[in-house]
Write a protein that holds these residues in place. Structure first.
Motif, PDB file in Angstrom:
ATOM      1  N   GLU A 125     138.368   5.021  23.006  1.00  0.00           N
ATOM      2  CA  GLU A 125     138.004   6.414  23.261  1.00  0.00           C
ATOM      3  C   GLU A 125     137.852   6.651  24.759  1.00  0.00           C
ATOM      4  OE1 GLU A 125     134.478   7.105  21.006  1.00  0.00           O
ATOM      5  OE2 GLU A 125     135.514   7.167  19.076  1.00  0.00           O
ATOM      6  N   ARG A 126     138.011   7.910  25.153  1.00  0.00           N
ATOM      7  CA  ARG A 126     137.936   8.261  26.571  1.00  0.00           C
ATOM      8  C   ARG A 126     136.481   8.327  27.039  1.00  0.00           C
ATOM      9  NH1 ARG A 126     140.288  13.876  29.192  1.00  0.00           N
ATOM     10  NH2 ARG A 126     139.770  13.425  31.361  1.00  0.00           N
ATOM     11  N   TYR A 128     134.018   9.769  30.010  1.00  0.00           N
ATOM     12  CA  TYR A 128     133.967  10.734  31.104  1.00  0.00           C
ATOM     13  C   TYR A 128     133.067  10.234  32.242  1.00  0.00           C
ATOM     14  CZ  TYR A 128     136.030  13.746  27.570  1.00  0.00           C
ATOM     15  OH  TYR A 128     136.863  14.259  26.608  1.00  0.00           O
TER      16      TYR A 128
END
Length: 299
Positions: A125-126, A128
Motif C-alpha cells: 500500500e502507498r 504518504y
C-alpha cells in the motif's frame, strides 16, 4: 442518518467494553493467565456456537468450514489467526494481572501505526509523507522508552504486533466476522480443553469458588459481545469515524491503570505517549485529507 447513529452507538459500546475489560480480568487475578485464557477460548467458542444457532446461521457455519477445509492456504491462515489472537489474549490478560495496564494501553495506541507499516510492507500500500512522519515519531517514542528503562517495552510491542498481524490475516482470509471468530476459537479449543483437564486437579480449592467459575464461563460473552458490537458498528459508519473511536479503548485502560490501580506513569511514559499521541493525530488528519483528495479527483 439513523443507521449512522445506530452504528456509532454500537462502535462506542464495543470500544467502551474493551476499555473496561481489564476490570473483568482483575477479578480473576488469583488465577494464572494461561488458565484464564483456556477457559476464555472454550467459553468463547461455546458462546459463538450458541449465537450462530440462535441466528439460524449453523448451516452457513458448516458450509464455510467445508469450503475452508478444501483450501489449504485459508485453513493455514485461520490456524495462524487462531494462534495470533490467542497469543494476544494471553499477553493482555497477563499484563493486566501483573500491573502493566499502562504499557498494554501503549500497545493498542501503537496498533493503527503497525497496521500501516504492515500494509506497506506486505500489501504494497502507498505511504504518504505525513504518515511516514507519524511512524518515525512513534518509533522515537518506543526507542526513548527503551533507553530510559534499559529494556524493550515488549508487552506493548507484542500486543501491537500480534493484533496487527491478526488483522492482516483476517483481511486476507475475508470471512464473516461471527463465523471467523467461531472457527478461530474452535481451532484453539482442543488445546485449551487439554490444558483445563490437565491443570484442574492441581488448582487450589480457593481458585474454584462459585463466583470464580461464573467469571470464567462469562469470559465467553465478555470476549464475543464487544466483537459483535464492533462488527455491527463498522457496517454503518465511516472508517474515519471508526478510526477516531478506536482510541477510546486504550484511553480508558490507561486511565484505569493510572488512577484506579495506581500504576507508575513516569517521564519515560510521558515521552512515549506524547510521541504516539502526536503521531496518531498526524496520521488521522493526513489519512482523512488524502482520502478527501482522492475522492475529489475521482469525481
Amino acid at each position: 442518518m439513523e443507521n449512522e447513529k445506530l452504528g456509532t452507538i454500537y462502535a462506542l459500546l464495543a470500544y467502551v467494553l474493551w476499555g473496561i475489560l481489564p476490570l473483568y480480568w482483575k477479578m480473576l487475578e488469583h488465577i494464572k493467565a494461561e488458565e484464564i485464557l483456556s477457559y476464555r477460548i472454550v467459553a468463547s467458542f461455546l458462546f459463538m456456537l450458541a449465537l450462530l444457532l440462535i441466528q439460524k446461521s449453523g448451516l452457513a457455519f458448516f458450509h464455510t468450514c467445508r469450503l475452508l477445509w478444501q483450501e489449504k492456504k485459508r485453513v493455514t491462515a485461520l490456524i495462524a489467526a487462531s494462534l495470533l489472537i490467542s497469543t494476544n489474549w494471553f499477553i493482555y490478560i497477563w499484563a493486566v494481572n501483573h500491573d502493566h495496564m499502562v504499557e498494554a494501553s501503549l500497545g493498542y495506541y501503537m496498533n493503527p501505526l503497525i497496521n500501516v507499516l504492515l500494509g506497506v510492507v506486505v500489501l504494497k500500500e502507498r505511504l504518504y509523507k505525513w504518515q511516514i512522519v507519524s511512524l518515525i515519531l512513534a518509533a522515537s517514542g518506543v526507542v526513548g522508552m527503551t533507553i530510559e528503562y534499559g529494556k524493550i517495552p515488549w508487552i506493548a510491542l507484542s500486543l501491537a504486533c500480534s493484533f496487527s498481524l491478526y488483522s492482516l490475516v483476517k483481511k486476507v482470509i475475508s470471512v464473516d466476522a461471527t463465523i471467523g471468530l467461531t472457527v478461530e476459537t474452535m481451532l484453539a479449543t482442543p488445546l485449551a480443553l487439554i490444558f483445563i483437564i490437565h491443570s484442574f486437579g492441581q488448582l487450589h480449592d480457593a481458585s474454584f469458588l462459585f463466583t470464580t467459575m461464573l467469571l470464567l464461563i462469562g469470559a465467553g460473552p465478555a470476549t464475543a459481545l464487544p466483537l459483535l458490537y464492533f462488527a455491527k458498528g463498522a457496517q454503518h459508519i465511516s472508517l474515519t469515524l471508526l478510526g477516531f473511536l478506536q482510541y477510546i479503548s486504550p484511553t480508558l485502560s490507561l486511565l484505569l491503570g493510572v488512577f484506579l490501580f495506581h500504576e507508575p506513569f513516569t517521564n519515560a511514559h510521558i515521552y512515549a505517549f506524547s510521541c504516539i499521541w502526536t503521531a496518531l493525530i498526524l496520521f488521522s488528519i493526513s489519512s482523512t485529507w488524502e482520502k478527501r483528495k482522492e475522492k475529489s479527483l475521482n469525481m
